[in-house]
Design a protein around this motif. Sequence first.
Motif, PDB file in Angstrom:
ATOM      1  N   VAL A  67      30.861  17.275 -24.423  1.00  0.00           N
ATOM      2  CA  VAL A  67      30.612  18.047 -23.200  1.00  0.00           C
ATOM      3  C   VAL A  67      29.256  18.738 -23.259  1.00  0.00           C
ATOM      4  CG1 VAL A  67      33.036  18.480 -22.674  1.00  0.00           C
ATOM      5  CG2 VAL A  67      31.784  20.148 -24.054  1.00  0.00           C
ATOM      6  N   LYS A  68      28.658  18.907 -22.091  1.00  0.00           N
ATOM      7  CA  LYS A  68      27.492  19.774 -21.950  1.00  0.00           C
ATOM      8  C   LYS A  68      27.887  20.855 -20.971  1.00  0.00           C
ATOM      9  CE  LYS A  68      23.384  18.674 -19.957  1.00  0.00           C
ATOM     10  NZ  LYS A  68      22.103  17.950 -19.850  1.00  0.00           N
ATOM     11  N   PHE A  69      27.595  22.090 -21.282  1.00  0.00           N
ATOM     12  CA  PHE A  69      28.089  23.182 -20.444  1.00  0.00           C
ATOM     13  C   PHE A  69      27.106  24.331 -20.414  1.00  0.00           C
ATOM     14  CE2 PHE A  69      29.431  25.771 -24.110  1.00  0.00           C
ATOM     15  CZ  PHE A  69      29.573  24.798 -25.102  1.00  0.00           C
ATOM     16  N   LEU A  70      27.222  25.147 -19.383  1.00  0.00           N
ATOM     17  CA  LEU A  70      26.348  26.304 -19.269  1.00  0.00           C
ATOM     18  C   LEU A  70      26.801  27.398 -20.224  1.00  0.00           C
ATOM     19  CD1 LEU A  70      25.493  26.820 -15.491  1.00  0.00           C
ATOM     20  CD2 LEU A  70      23.893  26.572 -17.400  1.00  0.00           C
ATOM     21  N   TYR A  71      25.849  28.096 -20.799  1.00  0.00           N
ATOM     22  CA  TYR A  71      26.172  29.237 -21.652  1.00  0.00           C
ATOM     23  C   TYR A  71      27.043  30.213 -20.861  1.00  0.00           C
ATOM     24  CZ  TYR A  71      26.054  33.476 -24.311  1.00  0.00           C
ATOM     25  OH  TYR A  71      26.456  34.576 -25.011  1.00  0.00           O
ATOM     26  N   GLY A  72      28.084  30.693 -21.499  1.00  0.00           N
ATOM     27  CA  GLY A  72      29.014  31.590 -20.824  1.00  0.00           C
ATOM     28  C   GLY A  72      30.412  31.005 -20.798  1.00  0.00           C
ATOM     29  N   CYS A  73      30.509  29.706 -21.102  1.00  0.00           N
ATOM     30  CA  CYS A  73      31.818  29.050 -21.151  1.00  0.00           C
ATOM     31  C   CYS A  73      32.614  29.524 -22.353  1.00  0.00           C
ATOM     32  CB  CYS A  73      31.664  27.528 -21.256  1.00  0.00           C
ATOM     33  SG  CYS A  73      31.462  26.717 -19.680  1.00  0.00           S
ATOM     34  N   ARG A  74      33.909  29.555 -22.176  1.00  0.00           N
ATOM     35  CA  ARG A  74      34.857  29.794 -23.264  1.00  0.00           C
ATOM     36  C   ARG A  74      35.613  28.500 -23.522  1.00  0.00           C
ATOM     37  NH1 ARG A  74      35.593  35.548 -22.762  1.00  0.00           N
ATOM     38  NH2 ARG A  74      34.207  36.178 -21.099  1.00  0.00           N
ATOM     39  N   THR A  92      37.572  27.090 -20.675  1.00  0.00           N
ATOM     40  CA  THR A  92      36.921  26.338 -19.597  1.00  0.00           C
ATOM     41  C   THR A  92      36.799  24.865 -19.962  1.00  0.00           C
ATOM     42  OG1 THR A  92      35.541  28.311 -19.462  1.00  0.00           O
ATOM     43  CG2 THR A  92      34.976  26.491 -18.000  1.00  0.00           C
ATOM     44  N   VAL A 119      39.068  18.971 -20.709  1.00  0.00           N
ATOM     45  CA  VAL A 119      38.461  17.683 -21.082  1.00  0.00           C
ATOM     46  C   VAL A 119      39.335  16.954 -22.109  1.00  0.00           C
ATOM     47  CG1 VAL A 119      36.408  16.577 -22.034  1.00  0.00           C
ATOM     48  CG2 VAL A 119      36.181  18.633 -20.631  1.00  0.00           C
ATOM     49  N   GLU A 150      19.283  21.934 -23.279  1.00  0.00           N
ATOM     50  CA  GLU A 150      18.121  22.375 -22.507  1.00  0.00           C
ATOM     51  C   GLU A 150      18.380  23.675 -21.745  1.00  0.00           C
ATOM     52  OE1 GLU A 150      20.059  19.828 -21.413  1.00  0.00           O
ATOM     53  OE2 GLU A 150      19.824  19.498 -19.241  1.00  0.00           O
ATOM     54  N   ASN A 180      17.105  25.516 -18.198  1.00  0.00           N
ATOM     55  CA  ASN A 180      16.346  25.303 -16.967  1.00  0.00           C
ATOM     56  C   ASN A 180      16.686  26.398 -15.963  1.00  0.00           C
ATOM     57  OD1 ASN A 180      18.807  24.645 -15.801  1.00  0.00           O
ATOM     58  ND2 ASN A 180      18.453  22.445 -15.870  1.00  0.00           N
ATOM     59  N   TYR A 185      18.938  26.757 -13.997  1.00  0.00           N
ATOM     60  CA  TYR A 185      20.363  27.079 -13.862  1.00  0.00           C
ATOM     61  C   TYR A 185      20.879  27.886 -15.039  1.00  0.00           C
ATOM     62  CZ  TYR A 185      19.932  23.558 -10.260  1.00  0.00           C
ATOM     63  OH  TYR A 185      19.523  22.860  -9.157  1.00  0.00           O
ATOM     64  N   PHE A 231      21.892  25.549 -21.157  1.00  0.00           N
ATOM     65  CA  PHE A 231      22.966  24.599 -21.393  1.00  0.00           C
ATOM     66  C   PHE A 231      23.291  24.543 -22.885  1.00  0.00           C
ATOM     67  CE2 PHE A 231      21.790  23.324 -17.155  1.00  0.00           C
ATOM     68  CZ  PHE A 231      22.995  22.947 -16.599  1.00  0.00           C
TER      69      PHE A 231
END
Lengths: 595, 595
Positions: free
Chosen positions: A436-443, A446, A450, A529, A531, A533, A536
């Motif tokens: 998985v690739k996910f935004l920082y802040g995921c636990r 979340t 998957v 990366e 960016n 948003y 990640f």
Amino acid sequence: MIQERIAALRSLMAERQIDAYMIPTSDFHESEYVGDYFKCRKFITGFTGSAGTAIITQTEARLWTDGRYFVQAAKQLEGSGVLLMKSGQEGVPTEEEYLAEVMPQNGTLGFDGRVVNSQLGEKLEELLEDKHVKFSWKEDLVDLIWEDRPALSAEPVWILKENYAGKSAADKIADLREAMKKEKTTVHVLTTLDDIVWLLNIRGNDVVCNPVVLSYALVTMERFYLFINEAVLDSEVKSYLKELGVTVRPYNDIYDAVSQLKGQKVLLETAKTNYAIISNLDESNAVVDRMNPTAPAKAVKNPVEIENMKKAHIKDGVAMVKFICWLKKNIGKQTITELDAEHYLDNLRAEQEGNLGLSFHTISAYGANAAMCHYSATPESNAALEPKGLYLVDSGGQYYEGTTDVTRTISLGETTEAEREHFTLSVISMLRLAAVKFLYGCRGLTLDYVAREPLWSRGLNFDHGTGHGVGYLLNVHERPNGIRWRMVPERQDNCVLEEGMVTSDEPGVYIEGSHGVRTENLIVCKKAEKNEYGQFMEFEFLTFVPIDLEALDKSLMNERDVELLNSYHSAVYEKISPYLTAEEAEWLKENTRAV
Amino acid sequence: MIQERIAALRSLMAERQIDAYMIPTSDFHESEYVGDYFKCRKFITGFTGSAGTAIITQTEARLWTDGRYFVQAAKQLEGSGVLLMKSGQEGVPTEEEYLAEVMPQNGTLGFDGRVVNSQLGEKLEELLEDKHVKFSWKEDLVDLIWEDRPALSAEPVWILKENYAGKSAADKIADLREAMKKEKTTVHVLTTLDDIVWLLNIRGNDVVCNPVVLSYALVTMERFYLFINEAVLDSEVKSYLKELGVTVRPYNDIYDAVSQLKGQKVLLETAKTNYAIISNLDESNAVVDRMNPTAPAKAVKNPVEIENMKKAHIKDGVAMVKFICWLKKNIGKQTITELDAEHYLDNLRAEQEGNLGLSFHTISAYGANAAMCHYSATPESNAALEPKGLYLVDSGGQYYEGTTDVTRTISLGETTEAEREHFTLSVISMLRLAAVKFLYGCRGLTLDYVAREPLWSRGLNFDHGTGHGVGYLLNVHERPNGIRWRMVPERQDNCVLEEGMVTSDEPGVYIEGSHGVRTENLIVCKKAEKNEYGQFMEFEFLTFVPIDLEALDKSLMNERDVELLNSYHSAVYEKISPYLTAEEAEWLKENTRAV
């Protein structure tokens, strides 16, 4: 014998006018495993399982345990006069409900306050308030009747050098004091063993599979008191501690020390602190109840630790590959039982350079035994492996370079369609979650879907978390990171995933009476990366052990699944093959081929 | 004019020795939108945005608002002497930080306690405790200087019959009293308008787009007091309420009534109650602070409500299809602006039988305007639609049969690759999330990854929740269900998803200065199979509006995505085509063809 022990306990209770005496399964530090010294519940009831609480009154003796142990407990309690209470079954009161029922008005409940969690103690206080029940918590009554009680573990303490720890104890203590300052507290009481040894960069061997040291810590802005059996410290460790500014005091003096904190604001975590500690504070103390600051700090592995863990996992992978290769080549040719396989693997691990033992008792489970998640082979249950079906092995080691934990399910010959399907689904789940690739802040909460989706979409599930945090040459189960779909606040394993956190990724399928599959790798969280948003994040594998192609049903995999598997296998071969015999390397090449 | 108003306010403040006066944007009920009566902050500062707080001292006047309004506020505040505070920008103090700074020792902070949330009030109490600041909260000073202040909304109340509500108010009140009993409370204070009208099966029109009624409720085990402007009740409603056992009292008497609850244990939700209510309680009252029991009860739509909502969505779908068909056929042939399109669509909705207006102000956004999530076309911003690029329309209606909310992004001609990619990703995300199967116990947090994955894997994201709860002929934003990846406890939208809960599913992509896409359907949660692993759950679509095939890049979709789209489109055609003209039906057939 049990009846005599209970009678002796009852006579001590009568002398002290104690109406009920409670004996949980715990050490003084809320450890996951307890040493022989702490097996009071076993001593009093005869039940040897790893979880259970005994409550003794003048007329009754009862033992609560969970579903894993109903059969075993029933057998072991036979003839003892101890009544088995099957926790979680309908109509069975909990320990608290039972106490609320049987405690008399103005009665006294007894227990050793050091082995009862403070939150449980406070819950009982509330529950029994209406009946004006008093607590007698200062005495360990079992100790008075347990003549040949094993001694407290007193293994030598050693220093974990900075090339392994990656950060000096002085720096860690400075960070802790910063955290204390932020909470506007002047003193911190720390009783969890893995936190203490991590903080001081020391290790020991006082809890099975956990290289910790029986001790308590009391930290002020200027002083650091370590309460410990001084006999376990050699002169090197003593001068190391002295240099660190650590004052050594006798193990049990923590209770006195806490009672002298009058008027101070104390940082401590009640969920991880025993009732006796809390009860030694008084109304002059303000308690700031927070997760021990060491817990999240310890979970974020530093770059030195991560590089070391990668090395540990190569060694561990070599042991695993040698084991699987041996098993595949010898199954059907010689008798191999679950215990034989377990010992063979444990020995291979022990042979690895820098190995310091196992990180938990190896689960070596064949066929239907593998459907029991907490199975542990015993001489009674010990199944002989046959050249068919699936064998599950969940194991790990302690190395100077870190802790490992890996599960592989291995085809021993012909397998059923259901076995191959379930195995393949566990592989797909494991691979997809790790990718998985996910935004920082995921636990973990979340991301868990998957790993569940391949199962849930087919009406399947597994009844355990998908992942737990893993320590560095420490406990194989470590908070506050984890991966699960349910919110279970008391587990405290649902933090935001930070770079450097190591988590297991271990989906499975368990079909009672038939077979069990699980595929487990450790993954480390790292930055991808950044960016517009945000930042990640992604995972990287630490574990490199082949996944059994012979049990795989490729038709269940999509193109990406196949790519993920092939790319993983190519890395396994590249990293592990240099450390194998030519024969083993050849076997590995064939068994990590692209599919 | 603004300067005169502020001067008048300051002179009132001086008379009362008030050092700072705070004017937030709120009604007395924590409503999402506020009526003209409540626009005190606009009156005092001239800033018309939907969110903002003014704080006036004898020397300063400041206005806090968020990023949506920086440009507008700067313009509107020009020359007023009011300083714009850009909330969230680095170095900009929050309202609380500012007050902590400027309030003098032993000073007085003034505000109308009815428009300040009780939790904010308590936070300010704590923050200003050291300075011994007193609060003057009983007077609405703006009212004293606002001569032509609009009257409080006083729209007629009407009864929502049981064939729409699905459950009698008597039964709902009985359930509420059960919940009060469980919390061991004897009285419940309820001030949120959607909860009150839901509980009583009444509706009104006192908040724009929300068919609620300005009122407060105080419920005991025997009595039900409704505080309301009696003039809005006709004789039918009066006798309905009387029969229900509801006693009608003047709107503002709630404050007196609360102050007379001495000694009682009160169930109320501080996060949704104003400061004046809480301040009218005293130390003799125990407050049990829980989510209003009506909130989760209201969120679980009953079978009658769900059947009705399906009907409402057919009507709404018809309006939407007629709109899209008209737009597609006329674009490039006549001048159509964002506002033209908005009015055309709003009229189509109004023409639907049983329509009671809009559920929120229509977002009609072309090109770069669609990249602003909260865009609302104004005569100044009103873009002309050109026969190229993407147009986004997010709209919904209130019907006797329920509330709708749908977003479609429509290609008006040639589109760029990025536009098609982003549009297709939003479609994939929406479809995949709606198609999940999951075990009972999941929250939106567990499922959101499904909608994020197509974006995150490409380094994209959208900066809003994926889904919010939707009311039944009530507020289009309703807790406690929602779908988002971050844990935001104060939003209270992360409950376990229950059968009957209606949630939006609205992923998007927004490229500043270029384009914005969003695809939104409403989905209702329902039971799937139950087996040894537990109760599986799934979603069902409520919304049936075509997804624009002309903007679609099929190459980004996997086989299952295509199946999901085709199956959805086949349902759209089947459900909507019977209500269209032959020409429209033909258009719909073509535009819901299998791809």
